[in-house]
Design a protein around this motif. Sequence first.
Motif, mmCIF file in Angstrom:
data_model
loop_
_atom_site.group_PDB
_atom_site.id
_atom_site.type_symbol
_atom_site.label_atom_id
_atom_site.label_comp_id
_atom_site.label_asym_id
_atom_site.label_seq_id
_atom_site.Cartn_x
_atom_site.Cartn_y
_atom_site.Cartn_z
ATOM 1 N N LYS A 115 -48.101 -9.326 -49.008
ATOM 2 C CA LYS A 115 -47.567 -8.469 -47.941
ATOM 3 C C LYS A 115 -47.683 -9.117 -46.573
ATOM 4 O O LYS A 115 -46.867 -8.869 -45.695
ATOM 5 C CB LYS A 115 -48.288 -7.121 -47.945
ATOM 6 N N CYS A 120 -39.694 -8.183 -44.421
ATOM 7 C CA CYS A 120 -38.507 -7.428 -44.815
ATOM 8 C C CYS A 120 -37.560 -7.410 -43.621
ATOM 9 O O CYS A 120 -37.841 -6.805 -42.593
ATOM 10 C CB CYS A 120 -38.862 -6.002 -45.236
ATOM 11 N N LYS A 122 -34.371 -6.308 -43.727
ATOM 12 C CA LYS A 122 -33.550 -5.099 -43.734
ATOM 13 C C LYS A 122 -33.703 -4.390 -45.071
ATOM 14 O O LYS A 122 -33.867 -5.034 -46.097
ATOM 15 C CB LYS A 122 -32.085 -5.467 -43.499
ATOM 16 N N GLU A 123 -33.652 -3.067 -45.035
ATOM 17 C CA GLU A 123 -33.689 -2.263 -46.252
ATOM 18 C C GLU A 123 -32.400 -1.466 -46.334
ATOM 19 O O GLU A 123 -32.011 -0.807 -45.374
ATOM 20 C CB GLU A 123 -34.897 -1.333 -46.232
ATOM 21 N N THR A 144 -36.777 2.502 -58.127
ATOM 22 C CA THR A 144 -36.262 1.704 -57.019
ATOM 23 C C THR A 144 -35.277 2.529 -56.207
ATOM 24 O O THR A 144 -34.393 3.162 -56.763
ATOM 25 C CB THR A 144 -35.566 0.436 -57.545
ATOM 26 N N ALA A 146 -34.019 1.222 -52.944
ATOM 27 C CA ALA A 146 -33.321 0.425 -51.941
ATOM 28 C C ALA A 146 -33.316 -1.045 -52.310
ATOM 29 O O ALA A 146 -34.173 -1.520 -53.062
ATOM 30 C CB ALA A 146 -33.993 0.601 -50.574
ATOM 31 N N ARG A 148 -33.924 -4.607 -50.730
ATOM 32 C CA ARG A 148 -34.642 -5.139 -49.580
ATOM 33 C C ARG A 148 -34.305 -6.607 -49.397
ATOM 34 O O ARG A 148 -34.396 -7.389 -50.344
ATOM 35 C CB ARG A 148 -36.145 -4.964 -49.765
ATOM 36 N N ASN A 150 -35.725 -9.589 -48.085
ATOM 37 C CA ASN A 150 -37.013 -10.130 -47.682
ATOM 38 C C ASN A 150 -36.880 -11.598 -47.319
ATOM 39 O O ASN A 150 -35.986 -12.290 -47.794
ATOM 40 C CB ASN A 150 -38.030 -9.988 -48.814
#
Length: 162
Positions: A115, A120, A122-123, A144, A146, A148, A150
Amino acid sequence: MTPEMCQSVFTTTVTRCLNFPFSTVVLQENGQLAACLLASVWNRKDPLNNADFDSEGVPENLRLFVKFINDAHSNFWKIAPPGTNSVIHREIGSVAPEFTRLGIATKMVTTNLTKTNLKCLKELPYSAIVDSNGNEVLKLDDGTTALRLNFKPIEEFENLPD
């Protein structure tokens, strides 16, 4: 989606991914496929349509999903860090139904990621994909919600071969 629909939409993508050593295949003890994660390399200077999925002649719901993915592709370089010129892109991930909920997908996706070093950009919620009647097209059974986009700089990956 039927196997025939998948083949017509994803054949070009699978072929492109097989040109690079970044995909993951998980086999059962008997050699049968249990899961896969297909990845390709994108370059900023590549034509955008090189990353698109083909939706010609498919049903409305699949066409809408493919448009959603293609829109994510076309927007990626607009939000990627400016100094980034190439990325490893995870195109398709799938786990056979009898092997879901065992952590296989998580392991394929998160190997070498944490993490703290994953950004990220954009989602994109799947609830935004609606048919001509306003019905949601995609409801995934794995929770799930969305797509993402990353990003992680390649130099931050652990255990990369020289």
